[in-house]
Design a protein around this motif. Sequence first.
Motif, PDB file in Angstrom:
ATOM      1  N   ASP A 177     -19.428  17.338  69.961  1.00 53.64           N
ATOM      2  CA  ASP A 177     -19.914  18.412  70.883  1.00 53.64           C
ATOM      3  C   ASP A 177     -18.692  19.113  71.649  1.00 53.64           C
ATOM      4  O   ASP A 177     -18.342  18.320  72.399  1.00 53.64           O
ATOM      5  N   PRO A 178     -18.140  20.207  71.034  1.00 52.36           N
ATOM      6  CA  PRO A 178     -16.887  20.907  71.960  1.00 52.36           C
ATOM      7  C   PRO A 178     -17.424  21.197  73.354  1.00 52.36           C
ATOM      8  O   PRO A 178     -16.487  21.023  74.051  1.00 52.36           O
ATOM      9  N   GLU A 179     -18.531  21.552  73.582  1.00 50.34           N
ATOM     10  CA  GLU A 179     -18.938  21.794  74.943  1.00 50.34           C
ATOM     11  C   GLU A 179     -18.802  20.764  75.935  1.00 50.34           C
ATOM     12  O   GLU A 179     -18.295  20.858  76.879  1.00 50.34           O
ATOM     13  N   LYS A 180     -19.224  19.660  75.282  1.00 48.74           N
ATOM     14  CA  LYS A 180     -19.019  18.258  76.206  1.00 48.74           C
ATOM     15  C   LYS A 180     -17.875  17.713  76.335  1.00 48.74           C
ATOM     16  O   LYS A 180     -17.314  17.408  77.468  1.00 48.74           O
ATOM     17  N   ALA A 181     -17.033  18.140  75.390  1.00 48.79           N
ATOM     18  CA  ALA A 181     -15.414  17.631  75.313  1.00 48.79           C
ATOM     19  C   ALA A 181     -14.804  18.475  76.336  1.00 48.79           C
ATOM     20  O   ALA A 181     -13.892  18.192  77.043  1.00 48.79           O
ATOM     21  N   GLN A 182     -15.037  19.736  76.407  1.00 51.19           N
ATOM     22  CA  GLN A 182     -14.672  20.708  77.519  1.00 51.19           C
ATOM     23  C   GLN A 182     -14.871  20.303  78.931  1.00 51.19           C
ATOM     24  O   GLN A 182     -14.273  20.128  79.721  1.00 51.19           O
ATOM     25  N   ARG A 183     -16.226  20.071  79.040  1.00 50.88           N
ATOM     26  CA  ARG A 183     -16.775  19.626  80.389  1.00 50.88           C
ATOM     27  C   ARG A 183     -16.285  18.349  81.047  1.00 50.88           C
ATOM     28  O   ARG A 183     -15.827  18.432  82.018  1.00 50.88           O
ATOM     29  N   TYR A 184     -16.278  17.509  80.176  1.00 48.20           N
ATOM     30  CA  TYR A 184     -15.881  16.143  80.645  1.00 48.20           C
ATOM     31  C   TYR A 184     -14.306  15.586  80.326  1.00 48.20           C
ATOM     32  O   TYR A 184     -13.934  14.776  80.960  1.00 48.20           O
ATOM     33  N   SER A 185     -13.595  16.454  79.740  1.00 46.78           N
ATOM     34  CA  SER A 185     -12.157  15.866  79.350  1.00 46.78           C
ATOM     35  C   SER A 185     -11.279  17.111  79.290  1.00 46.78           C
ATOM     36  O   SER A 185     -10.268  17.083  78.886  1.00 46.78           O
ATOM     37  N   ALA A 186     -11.890  18.214  79.273  1.00 52.26           N
ATOM     38  CA  ALA A 186     -10.718  19.719  79.343  1.00 52.26           C
ATOM     39  C   ALA A 186     -10.280  19.680  77.887  1.00 52.26           C
ATOM     40  O   ALA A 186      -9.189  20.009  77.940  1.00 52.26           O
ATOM     41  N   PHE A 188     -11.669  21.361  74.571  1.00 49.11           N
ATOM     42  CA  PHE A 188     -12.563  21.908  73.692  1.00 49.11           C
ATOM     43  C   PHE A 188     -12.413  21.537  72.236  1.00 49.11           C
ATOM     44  O   PHE A 188     -13.467  21.461  71.597  1.00 49.11           O
ATOM     45  N   ASP A 189     -10.952  21.697  71.770  1.00 47.83           N
ATOM     46  CA  ASP A 189     -10.686  21.253  70.374  1.00 47.83           C
ATOM     47  C   ASP A 189     -10.761  19.696  70.345  1.00 47.83           C
ATOM     48  O   ASP A 189     -10.407  19.378  68.947  1.00 47.83           O
ATOM     49  N   TYR A 190     -11.444  19.007  70.901  1.00 46.02           N
ATOM     50  CA  TYR A 190     -11.360  17.473  70.811  1.00 46.02           C
ATOM     51  C   TYR A 190     -12.137  17.009  69.518  1.00 46.02           C
ATOM     52  O   TYR A 190     -11.447  16.344  68.592  1.00 46.02           O
ATOM     53  N   PRO A 191     -13.290  17.682  69.115  1.00 48.07           N
ATOM     54  CA  PRO A 191     -13.836  17.054  67.777  1.00 48.07           C
ATOM     55  C   PRO A 191     -12.999  17.337  66.721  1.00 48.07           C
ATOM     56  O   PRO A 191     -12.681  16.329  65.722  1.00 48.07           O
ATOM     57  N   LYS A 192     -12.487  18.619  66.597  1.00 45.48           N
ATOM     58  CA  LYS A 192     -11.464  18.843  65.484  1.00 45.48           C
ATOM     59  C   LYS A 192     -10.234  17.862  65.536  1.00 45.48           C
ATOM     60  O   LYS A 192     -10.014  17.476  64.309  1.00 45.48           O
ATOM     61  N   ARG A 193      -9.558  17.525  66.500  1.00 47.93           N
ATOM     62  CA  ARG A 193      -8.216  17.054  66.595  1.00 47.93           C
ATOM     63  C   ARG A 193      -8.781  15.445  66.377  1.00 47.93           C
ATOM     64  O   ARG A 193      -8.061  15.043  65.393  1.00 47.93           O
ATOM     65  N   VAL A 231     -27.159  10.490  73.441  1.00 47.75           N
ATOM     66  CA  VAL A 231     -27.296   9.521  72.362  1.00 47.75           C
ATOM     67  C   VAL A 231     -26.967  10.572  71.137  1.00 47.75           C
ATOM     68  O   VAL A 231     -26.869  10.136  69.826  1.00 47.75           O
ATOM     69  N   ARG A 232     -27.564  11.755  70.893  1.00 42.29           N
ATOM     70  CA  ARG A 232     -27.386  12.836  69.966  1.00 42.29           C
ATOM     71  C   ARG A 232     -26.011  13.029  69.635  1.00 42.29           C
ATOM     72  O   ARG A 232     -25.858  12.709  68.489  1.00 42.29           O
ATOM     73  N   ASP A 233     -25.098  12.915  70.456  1.00 41.32           N
ATOM     74  CA  ASP A 233     -23.763  13.178  70.182  1.00 41.32           C
ATOM     75  C   ASP A 233     -23.097  11.805  69.662  1.00 41.32           C
ATOM     76  O   ASP A 233     -22.496  12.043  68.511  1.00 41.32           O
ATOM     77  N   GLY A 234     -23.648  10.612  70.103  1.00 40.79           N
ATOM     78  CA  GLY A 234     -23.097   9.490  69.466  1.00 40.79           C
ATOM     79  C   GLY A 234     -23.773   9.231  68.205  1.00 40.79           C
ATOM     80  O   GLY A 234     -22.967   8.855  67.127  1.00 40.79           O
ATOM     81  N   LYS A 235     -24.944   9.742  67.819  1.00 43.01           N
ATOM     82  CA  LYS A 235     -25.305   9.554  66.518  1.00 43.01           C
ATOM     83  C   LYS A 235     -24.626  10.439  65.462  1.00 43.01           C
ATOM     84  O   LYS A 235     -24.297  10.184  64.390  1.00 43.01           O
ATOM     85  N   ALA A 236     -24.182  11.750  66.096  1.00 49.86           N
ATOM     86  CA  ALA A 236     -23.260  12.605  65.042  1.00 49.86           C
ATOM     87  C   ALA A 236     -21.951  12.176  64.808  1.00 49.86           C
ATOM     88  O   ALA A 236     -21.596  12.039  63.519  1.00 49.86           O
ATOM     89  N   ILE A 237     -21.496  11.261  65.665  1.00 47.88           N
ATOM     90  CA  ILE A 237     -20.153  10.551  65.377  1.00 47.88           C
ATOM     91  C   ILE A 237     -20.328   9.607  64.443  1.00 47.88           C
ATOM     92  O   ILE A 237     -19.710   9.230  63.453  1.00 47.88           O
TER      93      ILE A 237
END
Length: 312
Positions: A177-186, A188-193, A231-237
């Motif tokens: 989830d890009p929103e979670k990536a932004q909130r917790y690790s600054a 937003f593009d983490y999933p893509k990368r 958990v939902r994000d973990g399942k997606a990964i």
Amino acid sequence: MEEKREEGERCFSEDPSGILSSCRLCPRQCAVNRLLGQRGFCGASAKLFVARAALHFWEEPCISGKEGSGAVFFTGCALRCVFCQNSAISRREGGRALRPSELSELFLRLQKEGANNINLVSPDHEIPLLVPAMREARERGLRIPYVINCSGYECRPQLRLLKGLADIYLMDFKYMDPEKAQRYSAAFDYPKRAKESLREMTEQCGEAVFDSRGMMRRGVIVRHLLMPGMVRDGKAIVRYVHEHYGEKVYLSLMQQYTPVPGLSAYPEINRCVTKREYGRLLDYALSLGIEHAFIQEEGAAKESFIPDWDWL
């Protein structure tokens, strides 16, 4: 911004000797001149700093084994994870500055101490400085595998410098989830990368190879640290990795998330993962038919997993 990144990646691949003078190693694309002492998001300079080097016994069984993994921790990081357990080194430059020849000597020392591999922890922003040391150590008799223990937040040209040198990638896949990536690790593009990085890693290393003792000699392990309420994000990964790579990539599903001081602004993650949450993730992995996965026992969330940074 995307045009700037593409231009930076072309520059990186065509002129590796000029990387540090206009650093675009990671997706941040800071373009600072590290040779002149300028610092980008990761805080790294033109010197390579090692925070700790020792045998490490708490990686996956096929990495640590009984003898331990030769873990070399580097300072600095291109992420800003609010829950980082290694913030003492990830957000400042400390430890000991080493030249490539000194680093290769360190690798050989760890091999002599019985290490199963050389485990390069958070090396993403130091790859151009690491490559000469890795090559020199091989020339001087290093026989054990190189493990690239990385964040998943890389550019493919950055990883291509390791082609032919990296034996094992031990990659974090933190968020889908890009929103979670932004909130917790600054980031937003983490999933893509992370998806791009994983593709490059699997192309380099191929199918997993183990020796007669069950130690990995080559391959890719994707780690996912389950976080509270995610958990939902973990399942997606888990689903993404399985659908795209099947049993070619090993999964490591971890429940050792440990809240650190300073999380009052993030109350939703200021707790440990529950047994039920972790069980839901494992049940989902089983429902997909995943067989190649490492799991953790209950009680893995302990501060004792945080290393002592008083190196040597």
